[in-house]
Scaffold this motif. Sequence first.
Motif, PDB file in Angstrom:
ATOM      1  N   SER A   3       0.834  -1.204   0.000  1.00 14.15           N
ATOM      2  CA  SER A   3       0.000   0.000   0.000  1.00 14.15           C
ATOM      3  C   SER A   3       0.868   1.253   0.000  1.00 14.15           C
ATOM      4  N   SER A   4       2.003   1.242   0.721  1.00 15.95           N
ATOM      5  CA  SER A   4       2.885   2.414   0.721  1.00 15.95           C
ATOM      6  C   SER A   4       3.557   2.584  -0.640  1.00 15.95           C
ATOM      7  N   ILE A   5       3.892   1.477  -1.289  1.00 15.28           N
ATOM      8  CA  ILE A   5       4.472   1.556  -2.638  1.00 15.28           C
ATOM      9  C   ILE A   5       3.442   2.132  -3.597  1.00 15.28           C
ATOM     10  N   ASN A   6       2.208   1.661  -3.503  1.00 14.44           N
ATOM     11  CA  ASN A   6       1.148   2.171  -4.376  1.00 14.44           C
ATOM     12  C   ASN A   6       0.894   3.659  -4.129  1.00 14.44           C
ATOM     13  N   GLU A   7       0.949   4.074  -2.870  1.00 17.15           N
ATOM     14  CA  GLU A   7       0.780   5.500  -2.557  1.00 17.15           C
ATOM     15  C   GLU A   7       1.886   6.330  -3.192  1.00 17.15           C
ATOM     16  N   GLN A   8       3.109   5.825  -3.128  1.00 14.13           N
ATOM     17  CA  GLN A   8       4.232   6.541  -3.742  1.00 14.13           C
ATOM     18  C   GLN A   8       4.062   6.622  -5.259  1.00 14.13           C
TER      19      GLN A   8
END
Length: 130
Positions: A3-8
């Motif tokens: 999810s943090s990768i997708n947010e980035q």
Amino acid sequence: MMSSINEQLDSMTTDQSNIFKGKWPKNLVALSDVIDACLAEEKVVANKLTEKIIASIAFYLGGRDLYLPNGKSLEMFLRNLRIYQEFNGRNQSELAKKHSMTERRIEQITKEFTALYRHQRNKAAELKGK
């Protein structure tokens, strides 16, 4: 973690995204192009979806020596699956003619898929029992 990768990825500008893609190996760029084409064919419009798919693949499968069968192998598998699905126990000769094969090969294909499905059912039953 994903999810943090997708947010980035969501927060990247187009220029940043192009720089990001520019650092990818050739095979990853080719995979990205294939995914883009498939999404476009299905009329799926999602911002940065291809990058997210590629990031997920890299996150979960990165660093592995990964083999992908060629198109011919996939076509043969799908043809054999159709043969198995069309097989009713009495139409071996008909299927052999339809697919330009011997009856022996039709029998081999149906046995292979029967064993494959049996193995899957056994694995599923094992998992339920745990």
